[in-house]
Design a protein around this motif. Structure first.
Motif, PDB file in Angstrom:
ATOM      1  N   THR A  18       0.836  -1.202   0.000  1.00 22.44           N
ATOM      2  CA  THR A  18       0.000   0.000   0.000  1.00 22.44           C
ATOM      3  C   THR A  18       0.874   1.256   0.000  1.00 22.44           C
ATOM      4  O   THR A  18       0.617   2.207  -0.744  1.00 22.44           O
ATOM      5  N   ILE A  19       1.927   1.208   0.819  1.00 23.11           N
ATOM      6  CA  ILE A  19       2.849   2.345   0.880  1.00 23.11           C
ATOM      7  C   ILE A  19       3.541   2.542  -0.468  1.00 23.11           C
ATOM      8  O   ILE A  19       3.668   3.668  -0.959  1.00 23.11           O
ATOM      9  N   ALA A  20       3.928   1.438  -1.075  1.00 25.23           N
ATOM     10  CA  ALA A  20       4.560   1.529  -2.402  1.00 25.23           C
ATOM     11  C   ALA A  20       3.575   2.148  -3.393  1.00 25.23           C
ATOM     12  O   ALA A  20       3.957   2.979  -4.233  1.00 25.23           O
ATOM     13  N   LEU A  49      -7.835   0.277   5.640  1.00 28.63           N
ATOM     14  CA  LEU A  49      -6.404   0.232   5.281  1.00 28.63           C
ATOM     15  C   LEU A  49      -6.220  -0.136   3.815  1.00 28.63           C
ATOM     16  O   LEU A  49      -5.114  -0.150   3.282  1.00 28.63           O
ATOM     17  N   LEU A  50      -7.292  -0.453   3.144  1.00 27.70           N
ATOM     18  CA  LEU A  50      -7.308  -0.766   1.713  1.00 27.70           C
ATOM     19  C   LEU A  50      -8.655  -0.291   1.190  1.00 27.70           C
ATOM     20  O   LEU A  50      -9.599  -0.145   1.974  1.00 27.70           O
ATOM     21  N   GLY A  51      -8.746  -0.098  -0.122  1.00 27.04           N
ATOM     22  CA  GLY A  51     -10.044   0.236  -0.696  1.00 27.04           C
ATOM     23  C   GLY A  51     -10.066   1.604  -1.326  1.00 27.04           C
ATOM     24  O   GLY A  51      -9.006   2.229  -1.511  1.00 27.04           O
ATOM     25  N   PRO A  52     -11.248   2.102  -1.662  1.00 27.81           N
ATOM     26  CA  PRO A  52     -11.365   3.363  -2.406  1.00 27.81           C
ATOM     27  C   PRO A  52     -10.824   4.564  -1.623  1.00 27.81           C
ATOM     28  O   PRO A  52     -10.459   5.566  -2.198  1.00 27.81           O
ATOM     29  N   LYS A  53     -10.768   4.417  -0.301  1.00 28.03           N
ATOM     30  CA  LYS A  53     -10.279   5.560   0.477  1.00 28.03           C
ATOM     31  C   LYS A  53      -9.424   5.053   1.639  1.00 28.03           C
ATOM     32  O   LYS A  53      -9.930   4.809   2.727  1.00 28.03           O
ATOM     33  N   ALA A  63      -7.479   5.377   4.640  1.00 31.13           N
ATOM     34  CA  ALA A  63      -7.573   6.489   5.569  1.00 31.13           C
ATOM     35  C   ALA A  63      -6.215   7.068   5.917  1.00 31.13           C
ATOM     36  O   ALA A  63      -5.231   6.340   6.068  1.00 31.13           O
ATOM     37  N   GLY A  64      -6.160   8.368   6.042  1.00 27.51           N
ATOM     38  CA  GLY A  64      -4.910   9.023   6.410  1.00 27.51           C
ATOM     39  C   GLY A  64      -5.001  10.492   6.044  1.00 27.51           C
ATOM     40  O   GLY A  64      -6.050  10.981   5.611  1.00 27.51           O
ATOM     41  N   LYS A  65      -3.884  11.189   6.225  1.00 26.28           N
ATOM     42  CA  LYS A  65      -3.875  12.620   5.977  1.00 26.28           C
ATOM     43  C   LYS A  65      -4.142  12.934   4.505  1.00 26.28           C
ATOM     44  O   LYS A  65      -4.829  13.872   4.163  1.00 26.28           O
ATOM     45  N   ASN A  66      -3.543  12.104   3.620  1.00 29.29           N
ATOM     46  CA  ASN A  66      -3.802  12.257   2.182  1.00 29.29           C
ATOM     47  C   ASN A  66      -4.485  10.993   1.664  1.00 29.29           C
ATOM     48  O   ASN A  66      -3.826  10.126   1.112  1.00 29.29           O
ATOM     49  N   PRO A  67      -5.799  10.858   1.844  1.00 29.09           N
ATOM     50  CA  PRO A  67      -6.444   9.602   1.479  1.00 29.09           C
ATOM     51  C   PRO A  67      -6.252   9.280  -0.004  1.00 29.09           C
ATOM     52  O   PRO A  67      -6.193  10.189  -0.837  1.00 29.09           O
ATOM     53  N   PHE A  68      -6.088   8.030  -0.305  1.00 27.29           N
ATOM     54  CA  PHE A  68      -5.948   7.619  -1.705  1.00 27.29           C
ATOM     55  C   PHE A  68      -6.550   6.223  -1.860  1.00 27.29           C
ATOM     56  O   PHE A  68      -6.800   5.538  -0.874  1.00 27.29           O
ATOM     57  N   ALA A  69      -6.788   5.851  -3.124  1.00 28.77           N
ATOM     58  CA  ALA A  69      -7.426   4.562  -3.393  1.00 28.77           C
ATOM     59  C   ALA A  69      -6.368   3.513  -3.688  1.00 28.77           C
ATOM     60  O   ALA A  69      -5.430   3.765  -4.455  1.00 28.77           O
ATOM     61  N   PHE A  70      -6.496   2.371  -3.062  1.00 33.93           N
ATOM     62  CA  PHE A  70      -5.561   1.278  -3.352  1.00 33.93           C
ATOM     63  C   PHE A  70      -6.185  -0.043  -2.937  1.00 33.93           C
ATOM     64  O   PHE A  70      -6.732  -0.160  -1.841  1.00 33.93           O
ATOM     65  N   ASP A  71      -6.118  -1.011  -3.839  1.00 34.71           N
ATOM     66  CA  ASP A  71      -6.586  -2.343  -3.461  1.00 34.71           C
ATOM     67  C   ASP A  71      -5.657  -3.411  -4.017  1.00 34.71           C
ATOM     68  O   ASP A  71      -4.859  -3.142  -4.907  1.00 34.71           O
ATOM     69  N   ILE A  72      -5.774  -4.581  -3.434  1.00 38.37           N
ATOM     70  CA  ILE A  72      -4.849  -5.671  -3.771  1.00 38.37           C
ATOM     71  C   ILE A  72      -5.655  -6.898  -4.148  1.00 38.37           C
ATOM     72  O   ILE A  72      -6.636  -7.237  -3.475  1.00 38.37           O
ATOM     73  N   ARG A  73      -5.237  -7.555  -5.225  1.00 38.45           N
ATOM     74  CA  ARG A  73      -5.811  -8.870  -5.515  1.00 38.45           C
ATOM     75  C   ARG A  73      -4.699  -9.906  -5.490  1.00 38.45           C
ATOM     76  O   ARG A  73      -3.507  -9.566  -5.611  1.00 38.45           O
ATOM     77  N   ILE A  74      -5.091 -11.149  -5.323  1.00 40.03           N
ATOM     78  CA  ILE A  74      -4.092 -12.217  -5.296  1.00 40.03           C
ATOM     79  C   ILE A  74      -4.095 -12.931  -6.636  1.00 40.03           C
ATOM     80  O   ILE A  74      -5.142 -13.320  -7.145  1.00 40.03           O
ATOM     81  N   GLN A  75      -2.920 -13.041  -7.217  1.00 45.15           N
ATOM     82  CA  GLN A  75      -2.771 -13.814  -8.457  1.00 45.15           C
ATOM     83  C   GLN A  75      -2.045 -15.102  -8.105  1.00 45.15           C
ATOM     84  O   GLN A  75      -0.936 -15.063  -7.577  1.00 45.15           O
ATOM     85  N   MET A  76      -2.679 -16.220  -8.405  1.00 44.66           N
ATOM     86  CA  MET A  76      -2.032 -17.501  -8.119  1.00 44.66           C
ATOM     87  C   MET A  76      -1.072 -17.885  -9.235  1.00 44.66           C
ATOM     88  O   MET A  76      -1.382 -17.727 -10.414  1.00 44.66           O
ATOM     89  N   GLY A  77       0.074 -18.421  -8.866  1.00 44.80           N
ATOM     90  CA  GLY A  77       0.979 -19.041  -9.829  1.00 44.80           C
ATOM     91  C   GLY A  77       0.551 -20.488 -10.015  1.00 44.80           C
ATOM     92  O   GLY A  77      -0.456 -20.927  -9.463  1.00 44.80           O
TER      93      GLY A  77
END
Lengths: 611, 188
Positions: free
Chosen positions: A277-279, A315-319, A321-335
């Motif tokens: 998320t930080i990345a 901690l994930l999703g469209p918003k 939470a934090g001082k500068n809210p931003f959208a971020f989500d993660i999916r899992i890709q299986m090998g």
């Protein structure tokens, strides 16, 4: 029946949006449902998704967990690598084979159970191990093998083979694995007490550029093995233009002998996801993918639950939470079982639903990665370090380790030692100290960094674990007195020959040639000139192979030739007449003798010394 | 071609074609009139060029065309190794197995059946695969020469050009490492 196939494949394709870049998921689902991806299913997938038929076939033929012909309802995959062999793989394989009445690579006549071998499944600290469908079974014995077969015959449910759960989150209801963490030494950084959400709120209080500066100030380098500075990678991705940017967590831990990511994903998934998320915040990405190796599929439901929890905690999703809210989500890709997919560009290919052929660079993933967008690919351990850096500050992080290699390193120690498992040590720790901790001091050789790393001898145990000296992605395999050096080298070469994607000749042919040469030398039919030839071939592979796999595949030979020269020298011999000692006329004419019914005039009268 | 009295003993050269097509030997002949220059400094021992069937002494250079497809090839090659100081693999068949090695991925029985029984152009009323004491037994596959004996020099090409052969030979006889320019080295 064909209607069932058609409607099911249609449903599966639809569930993945009919998207040809999601072929991995589609093929995996079809495989799970039908025990194979049969030609008829490939026709359908191609028709529905619009992916060329040949690409579907190419994908299915590439990954070892996919097959075009039917497998049993339950597939037992025995982990076959040098560590498992040292701990009784052959005995266990024989027991399975006898009990099932089939050989490796076969399926029982009733179509219920298949027996296969597979490369390292990340359980070297509890070898011999196997996967029964997705369920890991550890510390196998011949008795245990017979019990497993009897159990499966009775209920056909791999989950019921788990009689006791392992420690920590291995006992989580969504994991329920018999795997043990074997966390032997907890260090001050990665495994330190975590404050959930703190790293993200700290990061969001800064500008993205400041976050990148923090990672740079911590002098964090990639933990996967190559050691590229993480901050620099992020900076490139941030500077690259692209509408969609991506962060990929590389959890395709395939280097034989490493299992640290298994433990990180089990115990610290929040740290991994926070790092991603930080990345994402730092480079301006909204989408993250965790590429999870097929062997760790048993962790998936648990990881999905962790992701869901993070979404509901903001901690994930469209918003986020934090001082500068931003959208971020993660999916899992299986090998689906391919070592080379740990290489970042092959991983991208795999994420896009293709076989894992490494890409040509440039462009680098940070410029043009997943779906053509700027992409950062970071190792799971690197991401945990990112979270720690944002939690505690770069100065605290950089005070551990050495100047060129800051922080700590997770080592996966296995083989001939009393305490195999995970050790978090500061960079700069001498190998001898690691061996002391793991109680494997009498080792005659240690493979540092997995098969692609180096095989070091006792005189070098004073060398330190860091990027400047003994670089490693984490695999430390200990070989005690009495182990056969050539057997070790041979096992590593076999692994590379198996895993080579075959795209470029130096790697495809080179691994096969080296394998044959080592076999020849081990059989006492080598000549001094063979050693020089192996060296030359190894250097050619290093220089001319297309990706990291081929460039490092000769390392077991090259490093052991330097560090264990006397072992080789004792095995090779010159022929006084200049004949090649590897050629055996008797064997070469045997088939013709059988076919013609007459004996060779020349074979059998060869002079002594050859036989 | 033996040395006349008073003449200094000339170094000998032997050549042979094993599992090859004699194309490399044709290329040797392609050095044209320069063969006279060569004859001034060397003497041909066992070779198809003078039709000498046996070695008449130790040779400075042995030139081998073709790889080893049968037991006789192996024996001949080993004899060359015993009798020659420097052994040269000439052409792609000797260095890599070449065209004959195309059979290496096919089982021997299948090769023989296709050649003598099932092939579309086969006329074989007796339906037998030839097998006579005089016919050397085939090896399981075709081997390049260096997998049978130690080879000192490799001259690739199909065939190597006359220019390449002449440069290589004069180099070897002049006791210097032959320096072949890039244009003369062709891997076909």
């Amino acid at each position: 029946m064909s209607e069932t196939l058609e409607s099911t494949v249609r449903r599966i394709c639809r569930s993945h949006g009919g998207d040809p870049t999601r072929l991995m998921d589609i093929a995996r689902d079809v495989q799970d449902r039908f025990g194979c991806v049969a030609p008829a299913a490939m026709d359908l997938i191609s028709r529905i998704t619009g992916a060329p038929r040949v690409e579907v076939e190419s994908l299915v033929s590439f990954y070892s967990f996919l097959s075009r012909s039917p497998k049993g309802q339950v597939v037992i995959r025995l982990c076959d690598d040098i560590i498992d062999r040292m701990h009784g793989y052959h005995r266990v394989a024989r027991a399975f084979s006898e009990e099932l009445g089939i050989g490796l690579g076969e399926t029982t006549a009733d179509g219920k159970i298949s027996l296969e071998r597979t490369a390292c499944i990340g359980l070297s600290d509890q070898a011999p191990a196997a996967l029964v469908n997705e369920v890991p079974v550890t510390e196998l014995s011949t008795d245990r093998a017979r019990e497993i077969v009897a159990g499966l015959r009775e209920h056909m449910d791999p989950r019921r083979l788990v009689t006791r759960s392992g420690d920590g989150q291995n006992a989580h209801p969504l994991v329920r694995a018999m795997v043990r963490n074997n966390l032997r030494q907890v260090g001050p950084l990665v495994f330190s007490e975590q404050v959930r959400g703190k790293a993200i709120s700290n990061a969001l209080a800064m500008s993205p550029a400041e976050v990148i500066r923090a990672v740079k100030n911590a002098r964090l380098r990639g933990r996967g093995g190559a050691g590229f500075p993480a901050g620099m990678k992020w900076e490139y991705a941030r500077a690259s233009t692209g509408e969609r940017k991506f962060v990929i967590g590389n959890a395709d831990e395939g280097e034989p002998g490493t299992f640290k990511d298994r433990v990180l994903l089990t115990e610290l998934p929040d740290r991994v996801f926070a790092g991603m998320t930080i990345a994402g915040y730092a480079i301006g990405a909204k989408e993250g993918i965790l590429y999870l190796r097929g062997e760790y599929a048993y962790l998936r439901p648990y990881l999905e639950a962790v992701l869901a929890q993070r979404r509901s905690d903001g901690l994930l999703g469209p918003k986020v939470a934090g001082k500068n809210p931003f959208a971020f989500d993660i999916r899992i890709q299986m090998g689906a079982g391919a070592y080379v997919c740990g290489e970042e560009s092959a991983l991208l290919e795999s994420c896009e639903g293709r076989r894992g052929d490494p890409r040509n660079r440039p462009p680098f993933p940070a410029q043009k990665g997943y779906l053509g967008g700027p992409t950062v690919v970071n190792n799971v351990e690197t991401l945990c370090c990112v979270t720690k850096i944002l939690e505690a500050g770069p100065a605290e992080f950089a005070q551990h380790g050495s100047t060129g290699s800051t922080g700590t390193k997770l080592l996966s120690v296995s083989g001939d030692c009393r305490l195999p498992g995970i050790y978090e040590v500061p960079f700069g720790t001498p190998l001898a100290e690691v061996l002391r901790l793991a109680q494997g001091e009498d080792a005659f050789a240690v493979q540092v960094g997995g098969p692609s790393g180096q095989l070091v001898s006792r005189t070098e145990f004073t060398r330190t674990i860091d990027y400047e000296n003994l670089a490693t992605g984490g695999s430390i395999m200990v070989f005690g007195p009495g182990r056969n050096l050539l057997e070790i080298v041979h096992a590593f070469l076999e692994f590379f020959a198996d895993e080579s994607c075959g795209y470029c000749t130096p790697c495809r042919a080179g691994t096969a040639f080296l394998l044959r040469m080592v076999e020849r030398i081990a059989a006492g039919r080598g000549e001094p000139a063979d050693l020089a030839r192996m060296e030359e071939l190894g250097l050619t592979m290093k220089a001319a192979s297309r990706c990291g796999l081929g460039q490092t595949a000769a390392n077991p030979v090259l490093t052991s030739l330097v560090n264990f020269r006397p072992v080789y020298d004792a095995l090779v011999k010159e022929d006084p007449e200049g004949f090649r000692r590897s050629f055996e006329l008797d064997k070469a004419v045997m088939e013709a003798e059988l076919l013609s019914g007459r004996r060779s005039k020349h074979a059998g009268i060869e002079k002594g010394g050859h036989r | 071609m033996s040395a006349r009295p008073g003449e200094r003993q000339k170094p000998k050269i032997a050549t042979v074609s094993l599992a090859g097509c004699f194309g490399c030997h044709m290329s040797i002949l392609d050095i044209d009139e320069r063969i006279l220059d060569l004859a001034k400094v060397v003497e041909f021992s066992r070779s198809p060029i003078n039709d000498l069937k046996k070695f008449d002494g130790r040779c400075a250079v042995g030139i081998v065309e073709g790889g080893c497809a049968n037991e006789e090839n192996v024996e001949v090659l080993r004899e060359f190794r015993r009798k020659c100081d420097i052994l040269v693999s000439l052409g792609d068949c000797a260095t890599m197995g070449g065209i004959p090695a195309l059979r290496n991925s096919i089982p021997l029985s299948e090769c023989l059946e296709t050649a003598y029984l099932d092939g579309p152009t086969v006329v074989n009323p007796l339906g037998r695969i030839p097998s006579d004491e005089e016919i050397p037994l085939l090896l399981d596959k075709v081997y390049p020469c260096h997998e049978i004996v130690k080879i000192d020099l490799f001259l690739p090409g199909c065939p190597p050009s006359a220019e390449a052969i002449f440069s290589a030979l004069t180099g070897i006889l002049g006791k210097s490492r032959p320096d072949l320019p890039y244009e003369l080295l062709k891997y076909d």
